[in-house]
Design a protein around this motif. Sequence first.
Motif, PDB file in Angstrom:
ATOM      1  N   GLY A   1       5.703   0.012   3.078  1.00 25.69           N
ATOM      2  CA  GLY A   1       6.825   0.193   3.985  1.00 25.69           C
ATOM      3  C   GLY A   1       6.443  -0.219   5.390  1.00 25.69           C
ATOM      4  O   GLY A   1       5.379  -0.807   5.623  1.00 25.69           O
ATOM      5  N   SER A   2       7.319   0.091   6.332  1.00 22.02           N
ATOM      6  CA  SER A   2       7.026  -0.176   7.743  1.00 22.02           C
ATOM      7  C   SER A   2       7.510   0.986   8.589  1.00 22.02           C
ATOM      8  O   SER A   2       8.451   1.694   8.227  1.00 22.02           O
ATOM      9  CB  SER A   2       7.675  -1.489   8.209  1.00 22.02           C
ATOM     10  N   VAL A   3       6.835   1.168   9.724  1.00 27.45           N
ATOM     11  CA  VAL A   3       7.193   2.223  10.673  1.00 27.45           C
ATOM     12  C   VAL A   3       7.054   1.614  12.063  1.00 27.45           C
ATOM     13  O   VAL A   3       5.950   1.290  12.503  1.00 27.45           O
ATOM     14  CB  VAL A   3       6.300   3.471  10.482  1.00 27.45           C
ATOM     15  N   HIS A   4       8.185   1.428  12.730  1.00 27.58           N
ATOM     16  CA  HIS A   4       8.189   0.733  14.025  1.00 27.58           C
ATOM     17  C   HIS A   4       8.667   1.667  15.119  1.00 27.58           C
ATOM     18  O   HIS A   4       9.807   2.133  15.092  1.00 27.58           O
ATOM     19  CB  HIS A   4       9.093  -0.498  13.963  1.00 27.58           C
ATOM     20  N   PRO A   5       7.804   1.967  16.110  1.00 28.79           N
ATOM     21  CA  PRO A   5       8.224   2.854  17.204  1.00 28.79           C
ATOM     22  C   PRO A   5       9.041   2.095  18.245  1.00 28.79           C
ATOM     23  O   PRO A   5       8.637   1.033  18.721  1.00 28.79           O
ATOM     24  CB  PRO A   5       6.888   3.321  17.794  1.00 28.79           C
ATOM     25  N   LEU A   6      10.181   2.644  18.594  1.00 32.01           N
ATOM     26  CA  LEU A   6      11.031   2.044  19.626  1.00 32.01           C
ATOM     27  C   LEU A   6      10.590   2.557  20.995  1.00 32.01           C
ATOM     28  O   LEU A   6      11.263   3.352  21.648  1.00 32.01           O
ATOM     29  CB  LEU A   6      12.497   2.366  19.356  1.00 32.01           C
ATOM     30  N   VAL A   7       9.431   2.086  21.407  1.00 28.33           N
ATOM     31  CA  VAL A   7       8.861   2.494  22.689  1.00 28.33           C
ATOM     32  C   VAL A   7       7.989   1.350  23.191  1.00 28.33           C
ATOM     33  O   VAL A   7       7.417   0.601  22.396  1.00 28.33           O
ATOM     34  CB  VAL A   7       8.039   3.795  22.544  1.00 28.33           C
ATOM     35  N   SER A   8       7.914   1.212  24.494  1.00 27.81           N
ATOM     36  CA  SER A   8       7.064   0.191  25.099  1.00 27.81           C
ATOM     37  C   SER A   8       5.703   0.801  25.394  1.00 27.81           C
ATOM     38  O   SER A   8       5.604   1.764  26.161  1.00 27.81           O
ATOM     39  CB  SER A   8       7.719  -0.326  26.393  1.00 27.81           C
ATOM     40  N   VAL A   9       4.648   0.276  24.763  1.00 30.42           N
ATOM     41  CA  VAL A   9       3.287   0.790  24.933  1.00 30.42           C
ATOM     42  C   VAL A   9       2.480  -0.248  25.693  1.00 30.42           C
ATOM     43  O   VAL A   9       2.223  -1.338  25.191  1.00 30.42           O
ATOM     44  CB  VAL A   9       2.637   1.096  23.568  1.00 30.42           C
ATOM     45  N   SER A  10       2.070   0.092  26.921  1.00 31.14           N
ATOM     46  CA  SER A  10       1.352  -0.870  27.754  1.00 31.14           C
ATOM     47  C   SER A  10      -0.164  -0.766  27.604  1.00 31.14           C
ATOM     48  O   SER A  10      -0.881  -1.718  27.894  1.00 31.14           O
ATOM     49  CB  SER A  10       1.736  -0.694  29.229  1.00 31.14           C
ATOM     50  N   ASP A  11      -0.664   0.395  27.179  1.00 33.05           N
ATOM     51  CA  ASP A  11      -2.090   0.516  26.868  1.00 33.05           C
ATOM     52  C   ASP A  11      -2.285   1.653  25.883  1.00 33.05           C
ATOM     53  O   ASP A  11      -1.444   2.547  25.749  1.00 33.05           O
ATOM     54  CB  ASP A  11      -2.935   0.716  28.127  1.00 33.05           C
ATOM     55  N   ALA A  12      -3.422   1.598  25.174  1.00 38.59           N
ATOM     56  CA  ALA A  12      -3.643   2.509  24.049  1.00 38.59           C
ATOM     57  C   ALA A  12      -3.752   3.963  24.476  1.00 38.59           C
ATOM     58  O   ALA A  12      -3.210   4.856  23.814  1.00 38.59           O
ATOM     59  CB  ALA A  12      -4.900   2.085  23.290  1.00 38.59           C
ATOM     60  N   VAL A  13      -4.436   4.225  25.577  1.00 35.44           N
ATOM     61  CA  VAL A  13      -4.709   5.623  25.953  1.00 35.44           C
ATOM     62  C   VAL A  13      -3.446   6.315  26.452  1.00 35.44           C
ATOM     63  O   VAL A  13      -3.061   7.383  25.960  1.00 35.44           O
ATOM     64  CB  VAL A  13      -5.839   5.684  26.997  1.00 35.44           C
ATOM     65  N   SER A  14      -2.770   5.727  27.432  1.00 36.85           N
ATOM     66  CA  SER A  14      -1.544   6.365  27.931  1.00 36.85           C
ATOM     67  C   SER A  14      -0.437   6.322  26.886  1.00 36.85           C
ATOM     68  O   SER A  14       0.411   7.218  26.816  1.00 36.85           O
ATOM     69  CB  SER A  14      -1.077   5.684  29.224  1.00 36.85           C
ATOM     70  N   GLY A  15      -0.452   5.298  26.049  1.00 37.81           N
ATOM     71  CA  GLY A  15       0.570   5.180  25.014  1.00 37.81           C
ATOM     72  C   GLY A  15       0.549   6.308  24.005  1.00 37.81           C
ATOM     73  O   GLY A  15       1.578   6.638  23.404  1.00 37.81           O
TER      74      GLY A  15
ATOM     75  N   GLY B   1      -2.382   4.465  -5.687  1.00 39.68           N
ATOM     76  CA  GLY B   1      -1.239   5.192  -5.166  1.00 39.68           C
ATOM     77  C   GLY B   1      -1.197   5.362  -3.672  1.00 39.68           C
ATOM     78  O   GLY B   1      -0.367   6.122  -3.157  1.00 39.68           O
ATOM     79  N   SER B   2      -2.058   4.670  -2.952  1.00 37.50           N
ATOM     80  CA  SER B   2      -2.059   4.827  -1.497  1.00 37.50           C
ATOM     81  C   SER B   2      -0.830   4.163  -0.875  1.00 37.50           C
ATOM     82  O   SER B   2      -0.147   3.348  -1.501  1.00 37.50           O
ATOM     83  CB  SER B   2      -3.331   4.239  -0.898  1.00 37.50           C
ATOM     84  N   VAL B   3      -0.555   4.538   0.366  1.00 38.45           N
ATOM     85  CA  VAL B   3       0.589   4.022   1.118  1.00 38.45           C
ATOM     86  C   VAL B   3       0.078   3.021   2.151  1.00 38.45           C
ATOM     87  O   VAL B   3      -0.893   3.300   2.862  1.00 38.45           O
ATOM     88  CB  VAL B   3       1.348   5.162   1.825  1.00 38.45           C
ATOM     89  N   VAL B   4       0.743   1.866   2.226  1.00 40.28           N
ATOM     90  CA  VAL B   4       0.409   0.859   3.238  1.00 40.28           C
ATOM     91  C   VAL B   4       1.654   0.627   4.096  1.00 40.28           C
ATOM     92  O   VAL B   4       2.714   0.267   3.577  1.00 40.28           O
ATOM     93  CB  VAL B   4      -0.060  -0.465   2.602  1.00 40.28           C
ATOM     94  N   LEU B   5       1.504   0.854   5.389  1.00 45.14           N
ATOM     95  CA  LEU B   5       2.611   0.690   6.332  1.00 45.14           C
ATOM     96  C   LEU B   5       2.202  -0.291   7.421  1.00 45.14           C
ATOM     97  O   LEU B   5       1.067  -0.245   7.901  1.00 45.14           O
ATOM     98  CB  LEU B   5       2.955   2.028   7.001  1.00 45.14           C
ATOM     99  N   HIS B   6       3.110  -1.165   7.815  1.00 44.34           N
ATOM    100  CA  HIS B   6       2.849  -1.971   9.012  1.00 44.34           C
ATOM    101  C   HIS B   6       3.803  -1.544  10.120  1.00 44.34           C
ATOM    102  O   HIS B   6       4.785  -0.842   9.877  1.00 44.34           O
ATOM    103  CB  HIS B   6       2.932  -3.472   8.713  1.00 44.34           C
ATOM    104  N   THR B   7       3.507  -1.980  11.342  1.00 45.31           N
ATOM    105  CA  THR B   7       4.286  -1.543  12.493  1.00 45.31           C
ATOM    106  C   THR B   7       5.097  -2.677  13.116  1.00 45.31           C
ATOM    107  O   THR B   7       5.533  -2.581  14.264  1.00 45.31           O
ATOM    108  CB  THR B   7       3.366  -0.923  13.572  1.00 45.31           C
ATOM    109  N   SER B   8       5.329  -3.743  12.354  1.00 54.18           N
ATOM    110  CA  SER B   8       6.143  -4.837  12.878  1.00 54.18           C
ATOM    111  C   SER B   8       7.602  -4.408  12.992  1.00 54.18           C
ATOM    112  O   SER B   8       8.127  -3.702  12.124  1.00 54.18           O
ATOM    113  CB  SER B   8       6.048  -6.058  11.947  1.00 54.18           C
ATOM    114  N   GLY B   9       8.264  -4.885  14.042  1.00 51.19           N
ATOM    115  CA  GLY B   9       9.686  -4.621  14.173  1.00 51.19           C
ATOM    116  C   GLY B   9      10.538  -5.562  13.359  1.00 51.19           C
ATOM    117  O   GLY B   9      11.584  -5.176  12.841  1.00 51.19           O
ATOM    118  N   SER B  10      10.112  -6.819  13.209  1.00 56.79           N
ATOM    119  CA  SER B  10      10.981  -7.824  12.585  1.00 56.79           C
ATOM    120  C   SER B  10      10.663  -8.098  11.120  1.00 56.79           C
ATOM    121  O   SER B  10      11.491  -8.639  10.401  1.00 56.79           O
ATOM    122  CB  SER B  10      10.905  -9.148  13.364  1.00 56.79           C
ATOM    123  N   LEU B  11       9.454  -7.732  10.661  1.00 50.24           N
ATOM    124  CA  LEU B  11       9.079  -7.955   9.264  1.00 50.24           C
ATOM    125  C   LEU B  11       9.361  -6.696   8.440  1.00 50.24           C
ATOM    126  O   LEU B  11       9.230  -5.580   8.932  1.00 50.24           O
ATOM    127  CB  LEU B  11       7.600  -8.311   9.158  1.00 50.24           C
TER     128      LEU B  11
END
Length: 297
Positions: A117-131, A91-101
């Motif tokens: 399902g999928s969950v796609h953030p509409l934001v530009s992330v240039s690096d992991a820490v500041s993002g 029963g676990s949930v699997v989500l990907h973060t692709s915008g087009s798939l």
Amino acid sequence: MGMQSVSIIGVGRIGGALAIALTRADFEIEFLIHRDPTIVHLVTAFLPATVKLVPASDHLPAFQSDIVLVTTPDPDIAHVGALLRGRLKDGSVVLHTSGSLSSEIFADLAAAGHHVGSVHPLVSVSDAVSGADNFSNVFFCLEGDEAAVTAARAIVEALGGRPFSIDSAHKPLYHAAAVTACGHLVALIDIAAEMLAKCGVEKEGAKQILLPLITSTINNLQTQTPARALTGSFARMDSSAVERHLSAIDREMSERVREVYLLLGEQSLDLAASIGGNAADEEKLREVISIAKRKSG
């Protein structure tokens, strides 16, 4: 819902930023599956010591997480989905973060009783820490089965984001819209900077000159429709100015730049015409565009 345990497969910019942000939102991170030890080292400085780090391979651990986030590049998502078969709790949930798939790429996991399902953030992330600081007030596109979308919405709301849902069949068009608004915008600004460089302005300086203009345009769009926010020669239906632009572009720029200018000019004129304007001026400018397009052909 009680879904607080998350594992992340693919600790790049998005995956790393989500790991930090979800930890701050009181989610428990079980596993981080990573390929780049440099990025994961930066990310884990912001995470509890209980997080388990696993180098990426074709042998995934057995997950007890309520939610597994697949944040790998698009070409790897199907392969990860195949590796997850038999490695998830019921029963676990699997989500990907692709915008087009869409979630359809996890059809086998759905058939095995998992929620996908999928969950796609509409934001530009240039690096992991500041993002990790950039998800608040950002729109996230959600799709998938009901339970997966519910879980994704809980994640987004915990991050301070703004969820919206679309039908799975529309994911490619949705992502094309995002690329047009983000990636193509950057390409368009590069063309504008190239034009200014032809005027004797150093190209990096040209970008700095244009940024306040771009910012003011974005600010206008926050409170007005695109038609009302439009300014410049096409908004004024100034055919003489457009003719001067085209003459300069013909002398200094490539045919591709000319085509971009004409294509966007036509769209701009349609926007201007949608809220009125002088019919004679509109007709004259359309003729200028038509002649220029025939010349390009």
